[in-house]
Scaffold this motif. Structure first.
Motif, PDB file in Angstrom:
ATOM      1  N   LYS A   2      37.475 -28.735  -1.662  1.00 53.63           N
ATOM      2  CA  LYS A   2      38.132 -28.463  -2.936  1.00 53.63           C
ATOM      3  C   LYS A   2      38.958 -29.657  -3.383  1.00 53.63           C
ATOM      4  CE  LYS A   2      38.345 -23.414  -2.690  1.00 53.63           C
ATOM      5  NZ  LYS A   2      39.234 -22.232  -2.687  1.00 53.63           N
ATOM      6  N   ASN A   3      39.640 -30.292  -2.419  1.00 54.01           N
ATOM      7  CA  ASN A   3      40.443 -31.469  -2.757  1.00 54.01           C
ATOM      8  C   ASN A   3      39.570 -32.603  -3.276  1.00 54.01           C
ATOM      9  OD1 ASN A   3      42.834 -30.224  -2.012  1.00 54.01           O
ATOM     10  ND2 ASN A   3      42.742 -30.962   0.103  1.00 54.01           N
ATOM     11  N   GLU A   4      38.393 -32.777  -2.670  1.00 55.97           N
ATOM     12  CA  GLU A   4      37.473 -33.820  -3.114  1.00 55.97           C
ATOM     13  C   GLU A   4      36.979 -33.533  -4.532  1.00 55.97           C
ATOM     14  OE1 GLU A   4      36.358 -36.753  -1.742  1.00 55.97           O
ATOM     15  OE2 GLU A   4      38.070 -36.419  -0.408  1.00 55.97           O
ATOM     16  N   THR A   5      36.681 -32.259  -4.799  1.00 56.32           N
ATOM     17  CA  THR A   5      36.225 -31.879  -6.137  1.00 56.32           C
ATOM     18  C   THR A   5      37.313 -32.095  -7.167  1.00 56.32           C
ATOM     19  OG1 THR A   5      34.736 -30.210  -5.195  1.00 56.32           O
ATOM     20  CG2 THR A   5      35.274 -30.007  -7.531  1.00 56.32           C
ATOM     21  N   LEU A   6      38.550 -31.722  -6.825  1.00 54.65           N
ATOM     22  CA  LEU A   6      39.677 -31.922  -7.734  1.00 54.65           C
ATOM     23  C   LEU A   6      39.885 -33.400  -8.006  1.00 54.65           C
ATOM     24  CD1 LEU A   6      42.063 -30.816  -9.339  1.00 54.65           C
ATOM     25  CD2 LEU A   6      43.425 -30.882  -7.225  1.00 54.65           C
ATOM     26  N   LYS A   7      39.774 -34.211  -6.975  1.00 58.91           N
ATOM     27  CA  LYS A   7      39.917 -35.659  -7.135  1.00 58.91           C
ATOM     28  C   LYS A   7      38.824 -36.196  -8.058  1.00 58.91           C
ATOM     29  CE  LYS A   7      40.063 -39.984  -4.503  1.00 58.91           C
ATOM     30  NZ  LYS A   7      39.964 -40.593  -3.140  1.00 58.91           N
TER      31      LYS A   7
END
Length: 302
Positions: A2-7
């Motif tokens: 999720k953090n990678e997608t948000l980034k």
């Protein structure tokens, strides 16, 4: 994950903002430099910055291990040479807002070209979206009057920008496969550096024969902005975000470009969009986001 997608979402939005600024300033610079002068200058500066980044990260030495040079030549041709030259020529004949709105066709074109060349499946949602989006594009090309299309009376600049969009879609599809086992930085840098072989001679010829550059202080800083922001940061952020979520989903974020253009024009230049542009934008947005949301809606597990 999720953090990678948000980034990725953040990076793609920043890229959209910088590209919005590029279209506005590209239109502004038409009175001071020719299209090839703009392209060659921004790529020389951008190429120098990329070399420094490659040296700093240690990726410069990886170039000697590359074997698929035709892939990178194709990236330079479609993503840099064709895209930028068609865009800047188009911006001399149309508005930055129109260019941004036509740019919103990218998600749908990406989906259809991915289906044609990468064998990705399309469903009826894409066809519905295509009908709505194409109608929005025709509304813009006809400047609010579809009878202009029947008379072949439309802005050539809009068609050049449309050609730039098609070129960018081809670049995105090639880049997605090329990034397997390769960093976005190296891929982006090579596309820019290889393009210098073509754009520098064209820039020099244009400056000496066709249009002599005339830079004011404001034009100089505008040129510096597009040489760093849209040339280096946007391409780098775009490829990083696309590597995480893929070309079809990433292309949806190009719909932010006309929004940023309209906001910048309204806030800083006090230029409001025409009614036909707003209608066309709404239709293109509806079609593009409908295709994106339906195409990527997760399936429930049994």
């Amino acid at each position: 994950m999720k953090n990678e997608t948000l980034k990725a979402v953040v990076l793609l939005n920043i890229a959209g903002l910088l590209w919005g600024g590029n279209m506005i300033l590209g239109r502004y610079l038409a009175d001071f430099l020719g299209p090839w002068s703009i392209v060659s200058t921004r790529l020389v500066i951008g190429g120098f910055i990329f070399i420094l980044l490659l040296m700093q990260t240690g990726e410069l030495k990886k170039i000697k291990h590359i074997t698929n040079w035709w892939t990178f030549i194709a990236l330079a041709i479609f993503g840099v040479i064709f895209f930028q030259s068609l865009l800047y020529y188009g911006l001399r004949l149309t508005t930055s807002t129109n260019a941004g709105l036509i740019n919103s066709l990218t998600p749908l074109l990406t989906a259809f070209m991915a289906a044609a060349f990468l064998k990705e499946k399309l469903n009826y949602h894409h066809w519905v979206a295509a009908a709505v989006t194409i109608f929005g594009l025709l509304f813009i090309l006809g400047e609010g009057d579809l009878t202009n299309l029947l008379l072949l009376n439309f802005n050539v600049g809009d068609l050049l920008v449309l050609g730039a969009v098609i070129s960018w879609v081809i670049y995105s599809l090639i880049a997605k496969n090329a990034m397997i086992g390769m960093s976005p930085l190296l891929l982006t840098a090579l596309g820019v550096l290889l393009s210098l072989v073509v754009v520098i001679p064209l820039g020099i010829y244009e400056a000496k024969v066709i249009q002599t550059p005339h830079l004011t202080v404001n034009a100089f800083w505008a040129l510096m902005f597009i040489s760093v922001g849209p040339t280096v940061l946007s391409l780098l952020f775009w490829n990083k975000g696309m590597k995480v979520i893929g070309p079809s989903r990433a292309s949806l974020f190009l719909n932010t470009v006309p929004v940023y253009i309209i906001i910048i024009n309204a806030v800083f230049l006090e230029e409001m969009p025409y009614q036909y542009q707003i209608i066309g934008m709404v239709l293109i947005f509806m079609g593009s986001f409908y295709a994106g949301l339906k195409a990527h809606k997760p399936k429930l597990r049994d």
